[in-house]
Every structure is written in structure tokens, then in C-alpha cells.
Design an enzyme around this catalytic site. Structure first.
Site, PDB file in Angstrom:
ATOM      1  N   ASP A  35     -22.650  10.746 -89.981  1.00  0.00           N
ATOM      2  CA  ASP A  35     -22.925   9.444 -90.592  1.00  0.00           C
ATOM      3  C   ASP A  35     -21.928   9.119 -91.711  1.00  0.00           C
ATOM      4  O   ASP A  35     -21.360  10.028 -92.331  1.00  0.00           O
ATOM      5  CB  ASP A  35     -24.328   9.448 -91.228  1.00  0.00           C
ATOM      6  CG  ASP A  35     -25.444   9.534 -90.201  1.00  0.00           C
ATOM      7  OD1 ASP A  35     -25.148   9.650 -89.002  1.00  0.00           O
ATOM      8  OD2 ASP A  35     -26.613   9.483 -90.621  1.00  0.00           O
ATOM      9  N   HIS A 199     -22.574  14.541 -92.209  1.00  0.00           N
ATOM     10  CA  HIS A 199     -21.913  13.342 -92.754  1.00  0.00           C
ATOM     11  C   HIS A 199     -20.412  13.572 -92.835  1.00  0.00           C
ATOM     12  O   HIS A 199     -19.984  14.576 -93.418  1.00  0.00           O
ATOM     13  CB  HIS A 199     -22.437  13.018 -94.163  1.00  0.00           C
ATOM     14  CG  HIS A 199     -23.871  12.611 -94.181  1.00  0.00           C
ATOM     15  ND1 HIS A 199     -24.900  13.526 -94.051  1.00  0.00           N
ATOM     16  CD2 HIS A 199     -24.454  11.382 -94.278  1.00  0.00           C
ATOM     17  CE1 HIS A 199     -26.059  12.861 -94.074  1.00  0.00           C
ATOM     18  NE2 HIS A 199     -25.815  11.577 -94.217  1.00  0.00           N
TER      19      HIS A 199
HETATM   20 ZN   LIG Z   1     -25.784   7.015 -94.189  1.00  0.00          ZN
END
Ligand SMILES: [Zn+2]
Length: 230
Positions: A35, A199
Site C-alpha cells: 500500500d 507498505h
Molecule cells: Zn494506506
């Protein structure tokens, strides 16, 4: 204290059946997701690390970052990974009006589509033109922070979005979580069909760079393959 559990409990999945939490399979398949990118250097590093293990993944990109780093965004696609929408401004759904939230998602969708068009025209008549990006019709969305209003969720689903949450959170972004704890979060909980959150952001990079190669190694040696959502 961690408010959101590393492993999503089965009861939560039952209460919210409208979301994709994991892929229902008995095969040794895992679904890595990244992400908040694309982020220069971090995303490049993720891509080359995935290549070592012939792993495919899904990138839930922020529109603003796609706009700033279009070539990096295109590289993700050219390497055969899947793209998901993660809003343009990484919005907290519950703080925004539904219309504003939807506009932010649609702005990102348009950006993704225009980048894909660009890529299609660039790659025409090249050895890449067999990449027909058939999964670009596959609209997937992950709400930042995993939260949004039910009205926002419903309208996104009406637009054809599948909402992807997760089965396993690595907690890579959390500075209070050590590199080894981040690794353990994944190796001790992921199983067949798990959707795992990392992430490709600066904030997460310390834990990510420690955990990702080890996760790939750990599960590869146990016969798992890493697939993108499509
Ligand atoms: Zn996010």
C-alpha cells in the site's frame, strides 16, 4: 498496544462478508499487497526483491503518488503485478463526505486508466504487446486505514469495485514494532490464501526491507507461490 490485530479473526470476516479478506484456497498460495506507493527507491527495491522469487503481488497505489511517479507506476504493471486503488489523497473515509471520497477514488481511477492507455500505446508493436492487461477491468479498492463509511463502501461496490482488506497485517509501518516482530507477524500467521499487507512507503522501509526477503524465502522453501489478485 495494537488496536487492529495482526491476524483478522474469523468472526470479523463473517460479520463483514462484503469484503475480500483472503482467497479461499487449499493451494499453497499467498497474496502480498503493498500500500501507499509508488515510492521511488522503495517500490524499485520491492519489485526487484519480488523478481528474485518470481513472486507476483498487488499494489494499492495512492493517486497522488502515481501522478508524481508515473514511470515507476508503469514499471509495476510491466512486471505483471496488479494495481488497486487506494484513493488520491489517502483519505480517512469517516472524515469526508461520501461524494468527496468517491471523487477522490474516481480521480485515481482516471489516472490509472490514462497511464494504462499510455502504456498500451507505448508497447504497441513491441515485444510487450502480448501484455493485454486483461485484469485492468478488475477494479479493486482498499480503503486507507481499512475504514470508511458504509455509504462509501456501498457506492464503490455499485461502481463495480471489489473491496479488499486483509488476513494478515505485517505492521511494517509501526516504528514501535521491531524488524523481527514484523517478520514474525507474517510467518506465524499467514496460511494458504492469506492476503498480507506491507507498505512500499518510506515510513515502513526499515521493517519492510528486513521482513520481505525473509517472508519470500520462508514461504518459498515451504512450497508456497506468491500471486497477484486478479
Ligand atoms: Zn494506506
Amino acid at each position: 498496544m495494537q488496536i487492529i490485530p495482526v491476524k483478522t479473526p474469523g468472526i470479523v470476516k463473517l460479520v463483514f462478508p462484503n469484503f475480500i479478506w483472503n482467497i479461499n484456497t487449499k493451494n499453497k498460495e499467498l497474496y502480498l499487497t503493498f500500500d501507499d506507493g509508488p515510492t521511488p527507491e522503495i517500490t524499485d527495491w520491492v519489485l526487484s526483491t519480488l523478481d528474485v522469487y518470481n513472486a507476483k503481488a498487488t499494489f494499492f497505489c495512492i493517486g497522488n503518488n502515481i501522478e508524481k511517479h508515473p514511470e515507476l507506476f508503469q514499471t509495476i504493471i510491466l512486471k505483471g503485478h496488479t494495481i488497486g486503488n487506494h484513493t488520491y489523497n489517502h483519505l480517512k473515509g469517516w472524515k469526508h463526505k461520501t461524494k468527496d471520497y468517491l471523487d477522490d477514488v474516481i480521480k485515481t481511477e482516471e489516472l490509472i486508466n490514462s497511464q494504462i492507455q499510455l502504456l498500451n500505446s507505448k508497447t504497441q508493436n513491441t515485444q510487450l504487446d502480448n501484455l493485454e492487461f486483461e485484469h485492468w477491468n478488475f477494479k479493486i479498492f482498499r480503503p486507507p486505514y481499512g475504514k470508511f463509511k458504509s455509504k462509501q463502501r456501498k457506492q464503490l461496490q455499485d461502481l463495480g469495485y471489489k473491496i479488499v482488506l486483509w488476513d494478515v497485517l505485517s505492521y511494517d509501518w509501526d516504528k514501535a514494532v521491531s524488524e523481527d516482530a514484523c517478520l514474525q507477524n507474517v510467518t506465524s500467521t499467514a496460511k494458504e490464501g492469506s492476503i498480507i499487507v506491507f507498505h512500499d512507503s518510506l515510513k515502513a522501509s526499515r521493517n519492510l526491507k528486513h521482513a520481505l526477503p525473509k517472508v519470500l524465502d520462508y514461504f518459498s522453501t515451504r512450497g508456497f507461490v506468491f500471486k497477484s489478485l486478479n
